[in-house]
Motif scaffolding. Structure first.
Motif, PDB file in Angstrom:
ATOM      1  N   ASP A 125       0.834  -1.210   0.000  1.00  6.23           N
ATOM      2  CA  ASP A 125       0.000   0.000   0.000  1.00  6.23           C
ATOM      3  C   ASP A 125       0.868   1.259   0.000  1.00  6.23           C
ATOM      4  O   ASP A 125       0.603   2.203  -0.752  1.00  6.23           O
ATOM      5  CB  ASP A 125      -0.937   0.014   1.216  1.00  6.23           C
ATOM      6  N   ASP A 126       1.920   1.272   0.817  1.00 12.59           N
ATOM      7  CA  ASP A 126       2.809   2.436   0.863  1.00 12.59           C
ATOM      8  C   ASP A 126       3.519   2.643  -0.468  1.00 12.59           C
ATOM      9  O   ASP A 126       3.625   3.765  -0.960  1.00 12.59           O
ATOM     10  CB  ASP A 126       3.852   2.284   1.976  1.00 12.59           C
ATOM     11  N   VAL A 127       4.021   1.542  -1.022  1.00 13.34           N
ATOM     12  CA  VAL A 127       4.749   1.644  -2.290  1.00 13.34           C
ATOM     13  C   VAL A 127       3.801   2.065  -3.405  1.00 13.34           C
ATOM     14  O   VAL A 127       4.168   2.867  -4.268  1.00 13.34           O
ATOM     15  CB  VAL A 127       5.451   0.309  -2.623  1.00 13.34           C
ATOM     16  N   SER A 128       2.571   1.551  -3.371  1.00 12.61           N
ATOM     17  CA  SER A 128       1.633   1.888  -4.441  1.00 12.61           C
ATOM     18  C   SER A 128       1.258   3.372  -4.428  1.00 12.61           C
ATOM     19  O   SER A 128       0.932   3.946  -5.463  1.00 12.61           O
ATOM     20  CB  SER A 128       0.380   1.026  -4.357  1.00 12.61           C
ATOM     21  N   LYS A 129       1.347   3.995  -3.256  1.00 10.72           N
ATOM     22  CA  LYS A 129       1.074   5.435  -3.184  1.00 10.72           C
ATOM     23  C   LYS A 129       2.133   6.238  -3.945  1.00 10.72           C
ATOM     24  O   LYS A 129       1.835   7.306  -4.459  1.00 10.72           O
ATOM     25  CB  LYS A 129       1.029   5.890  -1.725  1.00 10.72           C
ATOM     26  N   ASN A 130       3.344   5.700  -3.965  1.00  3.76           N
ATOM     27  CA  ASN A 130       4.449   6.382  -4.638  1.00  3.76           C
ATOM     28  C   ASN A 130       4.723   5.820  -6.032  1.00  3.76           C
ATOM     29  O   ASN A 130       5.688   6.225  -6.676  1.00  3.76           O
ATOM     30  CB  ASN A 130       5.738   6.262  -3.804  1.00  3.76           C
ATOM     31  N   ALA A 131       3.909   4.884  -6.460  1.00  2.00           N
ATOM     32  CA  ALA A 131       4.128   4.261  -7.767  1.00  2.00           C
ATOM     33  C   ALA A 131       3.815   5.261  -8.878  1.00  2.00           C
ATOM     34  O   ALA A 131       2.937   6.118  -8.743  1.00  2.00           O
ATOM     35  CB  ALA A 131       3.234   3.034  -7.911  1.00  2.00           C
ATOM     36  N   PRO A 132       4.537   5.132  -9.969  1.00  2.00           N
ATOM     37  CA  PRO A 132       4.281   6.040 -11.092  1.00  2.00           C
ATOM     38  C   PRO A 132       2.897   5.812 -11.693  1.00  2.00           C
ATOM     39  O   PRO A 132       2.324   4.727 -11.568  1.00  2.00           O
ATOM     40  CB  PRO A 132       5.381   5.706 -12.098  1.00  2.00           C
ATOM     41  N   ALA A 133       2.389   6.808 -12.310  1.00  2.00           N
ATOM     42  CA  ALA A 133       1.077   6.709 -12.950  1.00  2.00           C
ATOM     43  C   ALA A 133       1.107   5.599 -13.988  1.00  2.00           C
ATOM     44  O   ALA A 133       2.105   5.365 -14.666  1.00  2.00           O
ATOM     45  CB  ALA A 133       0.718   8.041 -13.609  1.00  2.00           C
ATOM     46  N   GLY A 134       0.010   4.878 -14.090  1.00  2.00           N
ATOM     47  CA  GLY A 134      -0.096   3.798 -15.064  1.00  2.00           C
ATOM     48  C   GLY A 134       0.334   2.440 -14.523  1.00  2.00           C
ATOM     49  O   GLY A 134       0.239   1.441 -15.212  1.00  2.00           O
TER      50      GLY A 134
END
Length: 189
Positions: free
Chosen positions: A121-130
């Motif tokens: 969840d934390d990493v997905s918040k910082n994941a690039p768009a797309g």
């Protein structure tokens, strides 16, 4: 805010520490169980030695073959009862150890699952768009792994229950056979 590599590094370190703690706990429980089995075996060996000495003295004091065989037959039921009690005690130690291992492992896996989900969840918040599809796929994989573990855990518990039931049935049948044999020996007297 942490970068993704730092988050994974921190998560890997925490996971390693958790695995080490799990290993230490399981090893301690294993040694406790082995200690109980050794104590049980020592007590059984002492009692068996004492019983054998008493039985030998009784058999040597028999006045005729009839008395000798009566004494021998009389020993069958107490000996079988002790063997049954030993088997039950040993099964109890094994069952308790298995339950402790399962409980500890389940707690650890649940905690690790929570931590991995929180990390994703934390990493997905910082994941690039797309990258939403990749994150969703990863979350799905974690969910599938957890479901697989839960199924494995249920299957293991069922297998242990079946083994316990089979041991109890075998002990019961053995007890009945010993009782019948002892009863037949008493009837011949």
């Amino acid at each position: 805010m942490f970068t993704v590599p730092e988050q994974f590094s921190s998560a890997a370190k925490a996971n390693f520490e958790a695995q080490l703690a799990l290993f230490t706990t399981l090893t301690g429980k294993a040694f406790d169980s082995v200690e109980k089995i050794v104590d049980l075996n020592l007590n059984v060996a002492k009692a068996s030695l004492e019983d054998s000495s008493i039985t030998a003295k009784q058999l040597l004091s028999a006045k005729d073959p009839q008395e000798f065989f009566s004494l021998t037959a009389a020993q069958a039921q107490p000996t079988a009862a002790k063997a049954i009690a030993y088997g039950r005690h040993l099964a109890g130690i094994a069952t308790t150890a298995q339950a402790e291992f399962a409980r500890i492992t389940e707690e650890q896996i649940a905690e690790t699952g929570r931590k991995v989900s929180a990390l994703v969840d934390d990493v997905s918040k910082n994941a690039p768009a797309g990258s939403e599809n990749v994150v969703a796929l990863f979350k799905n994989a974690i969910g599938s792994a957890n479901a697989g573990y839960e199924q494995f855990s249920k299957t293991t518990k069922q297998a242990v229950e079946v083994i316990e039931a089979n041991v109890n049935t075998a002990v019961s049948q053995f007890s009945q056979a010993v009782e019948k044999t002892a009863s037949a020996g008493r009837a011949r007297k």
